[in-house]
Design a protein around this motif. Structure first.
Motif, PDB file in Angstrom:
ATOM      1  N   GLN A  90       0.827  -1.203   0.000  1.00  0.00           N
ATOM      2  CA  GLN A  90       0.000   0.000   0.000  1.00  0.00           C
ATOM      3  C   GLN A  90       0.867   1.261   0.000  1.00  0.00           C
ATOM      4  O   GLN A  90       0.573   2.223  -0.707  1.00  0.00           O
ATOM      5  CB  GLN A  90      -0.957   0.011   1.194  1.00  0.00           C
ATOM      6  CG  GLN A  90      -2.017   1.081   1.112  1.00  0.00           C
ATOM      7  CD  GLN A  90      -2.913   0.932  -0.115  1.00  0.00           C
ATOM      8  OE1 GLN A  90      -3.477  -0.110  -0.360  1.00  0.00           O
ATOM      9  NE2 GLN A  90      -3.038   1.996  -0.893  1.00  0.00           N
ATOM     10  N   LYS A  91       1.956   1.259   0.755  1.00  0.00           N
ATOM     11  CA  LYS A  91       2.864   2.418   0.772  1.00  0.00           C
ATOM     12  C   LYS A  91       3.522   2.614  -0.584  1.00  0.00           C
ATOM     13  O   LYS A  91       3.678   3.748  -1.051  1.00  0.00           O
ATOM     14  CB  LYS A  91       3.920   2.250   1.867  1.00  0.00           C
ATOM     15  CG  LYS A  91       3.363   2.444   3.255  1.00  0.00           C
ATOM     16  CD  LYS A  91       4.415   2.263   4.317  1.00  0.00           C
ATOM     17  CE  LYS A  91       3.779   2.439   5.683  1.00  0.00           C
ATOM     18  NZ  LYS A  91       4.738   2.263   6.760  1.00  0.00           N
ATOM     19  N   HIS A 144       1.496   8.816  -6.638  1.00  0.00           N
ATOM     20  CA  HIS A 144       1.935  10.207  -6.529  1.00  0.00           C
ATOM     21  C   HIS A 144       2.776  10.586  -7.750  1.00  0.00           C
ATOM     22  O   HIS A 144       2.566  11.643  -8.347  1.00  0.00           O
ATOM     23  CB  HIS A 144       2.748  10.416  -5.251  1.00  0.00           C
ATOM     24  CG  HIS A 144       3.430  11.751  -5.191  1.00  0.00           C
ATOM     25  ND1 HIS A 144       2.776  12.900  -4.791  1.00  0.00           N
ATOM     26  CD2 HIS A 144       4.694  12.122  -5.510  1.00  0.00           C
ATOM     27  CE1 HIS A 144       3.615  13.915  -4.877  1.00  0.00           C
ATOM     28  NE2 HIS A 144       4.789  13.475  -5.308  1.00  0.00           N
ATOM     29  N   GLU A 145       3.725   9.719  -8.109  1.00  0.00           N
ATOM     30  CA  GLU A 145       4.589   9.994  -9.257  1.00  0.00           C
ATOM     31  C   GLU A 145       3.774  10.131 -10.543  1.00  0.00           C
ATOM     32  O   GLU A 145       4.019  11.040 -11.348  1.00  0.00           O
ATOM     33  CB  GLU A 145       5.632   8.879  -9.422  1.00  0.00           C
ATOM     34  CG  GLU A 145       6.684   8.879  -8.343  1.00  0.00           C
ATOM     35  CD  GLU A 145       7.619   7.686  -8.428  1.00  0.00           C
ATOM     36  OE1 GLU A 145       7.546   6.916  -9.417  1.00  0.00           O
ATOM     37  OE2 GLU A 145       8.426   7.512  -7.502  1.00  0.00           O
ATOM     38  N   TYR A 167       7.791  12.885  -3.547  1.00  0.00           N
ATOM     39  CA  TYR A 167       6.826  12.190  -2.687  1.00  0.00           C
ATOM     40  C   TYR A 167       7.244  12.331  -1.234  1.00  0.00           C
ATOM     41  O   TYR A 167       8.408  12.138  -0.896  1.00  0.00           O
ATOM     42  CB  TYR A 167       6.733  10.722  -3.076  1.00  0.00           C
ATOM     43  CG  TYR A 167       5.882   9.906  -2.139  1.00  0.00           C
ATOM     44  CD1 TYR A 167       4.510  10.071  -2.132  1.00  0.00           C
ATOM     45  CD2 TYR A 167       6.446   8.997  -1.252  1.00  0.00           C
ATOM     46  CE1 TYR A 167       3.712   9.343  -1.273  1.00  0.00           C
ATOM     47  CE2 TYR A 167       5.663   8.253  -0.402  1.00  0.00           C
ATOM     48  CZ  TYR A 167       4.295   8.429  -0.408  1.00  0.00           C
ATOM     49  OH  TYR A 167       3.508   7.705   0.443  1.00  0.00           O
ATOM     50  N   GLU A 168       6.300  12.660  -0.395  1.00  0.00           N
ATOM     51  CA  GLU A 168       6.547  12.724   1.046  1.00  0.00           C
ATOM     52  C   GLU A 168       5.542  11.842   1.737  1.00  0.00           C
ATOM     53  O   GLU A 168       4.338  12.088   1.689  1.00  0.00           O
ATOM     54  CB  GLU A 168       6.412  14.168   1.535  1.00  0.00           C
ATOM     55  CG  GLU A 168       7.436  15.108   0.938  1.00  0.00           C
ATOM     56  CD  GLU A 168       7.219  16.544   1.350  1.00  0.00           C
ATOM     57  OE1 GLU A 168       6.458  16.803   2.320  1.00  0.00           O
ATOM     58  OE2 GLU A 168       7.806  17.434   0.722  1.00  0.00           O
ATOM     59  N   ALA A 169       6.041  10.778   2.366  1.00  0.00           N
ATOM     60  CA  ALA A 169       5.167   9.841   3.069  1.00  0.00           C
ATOM     61  C   ALA A 169       4.497  10.539   4.246  1.00  0.00           C
ATOM     62  O   ALA A 169       5.101  11.372   4.905  1.00  0.00           O
ATOM     63  CB  ALA A 169       5.966   8.643   3.560  1.00  0.00           C
ATOM     64  N   GLU A 170       3.255  10.192   4.462  1.00  0.00           N
ATOM     65  CA  GLU A 170       2.506  10.814   5.574  1.00  0.00           C
ATOM     66  C   GLU A 170       2.760  10.116   6.866  1.00  0.00           C
ATOM     67  O   GLU A 170       3.010   9.006   6.999  1.00  0.00           O
ATOM     68  CB  GLU A 170       1.015  10.796   5.261  1.00  0.00           C
ATOM     69  CG  GLU A 170       0.687  11.656   4.072  1.00  0.00           C
ATOM     70  CD  GLU A 170      -0.789  11.608   3.715  1.00  0.00           C
ATOM     71  OE1 GLU A 170      -1.586  11.055   4.467  1.00  0.00           O
ATOM     72  OE2 GLU A 170      -1.139  12.132   2.666  1.00  0.00           O
TER      73      GLU A 170
END
Length: 166
Positions: free
Chosen positions: A136-137, A144-145, A163-166
């Motif tokens: 999922q990550k 996003h890309e 991309y910045e992971a939440e």
């Protein structure tokens, strides 16, 4: 080996998901009919090895594609058309780039490779698959890309944002 899922942009950023992959016809102590599958990941003891082998195979394939530019895409198109016309095996996962409708939390309106099945001249996304947290990550990063690529292509933004992971 069947049921390997290719997520993402089939010609760019993608993720090869082996979590549903099955191995058939393996010569081992447990015998069954030819249709008896074994989980591929359960058969491989060294998960780091398989991931490094996949990356190596992808790199080698990418360098070889220039020598046979049309053959791999032509084979993929022929296989999809065959399944579309004659149905894919009902218990088999096929990866195809489709226009997302929000399945697996992938944003709508981007072309994204995901698991499908073909029946009666139609295709449907196999949404009942369980997706682990790692996958999922990765899907979040890949989508996003692709959204960023789409926005740049449409000139809605000037450059891609990381991309910045939440």
């Amino acid at each position: 080996v069947k049921d390997v899922i290719v997520w993402g942009n089939i010609t760019g950023s993608n993720y090869i998901d082996l979590s549903h992959a099955k191995l058939y016809g393996y010569d081992c102590a447990i015998w069954g009919p030819p249709t008896y599958p074994r989980s591929l990941l359960n058969m491989i003891r060294d998960s780091e090895w398989i991931h490094s082998e996949i990356l190596s195979a992808q790199s080698t394939l990418s360098s070889q594609v220039s020598h046979c530019t049309g053959m791999l895409p032509a084979h993929a198109v022929a296989t999809v058309l065959q399944y579309w016309y004659h149905d894919s095996p009902s218990d088999e996962i096929v990866s195809v780039g489709i226009l997302s409708e929000g399945q697996f939390c992938i944003p709508e309106e981007i072309i994204f490779s995901m698991p499908v099945r073909f029946q009666n001249g139609n295709w449907e996304v196999i949404t009942e698959l369980e997706i682990n947290e790692t996958t999922q990550k990765v899907l979040e990063r890949l989508s996003h890309e692709l959204v960023q690529e789409k926005l740049v292509a449409l000139k809605e933004i000037e450059e891609m944002r990381p991309y910045e992971a939440e």
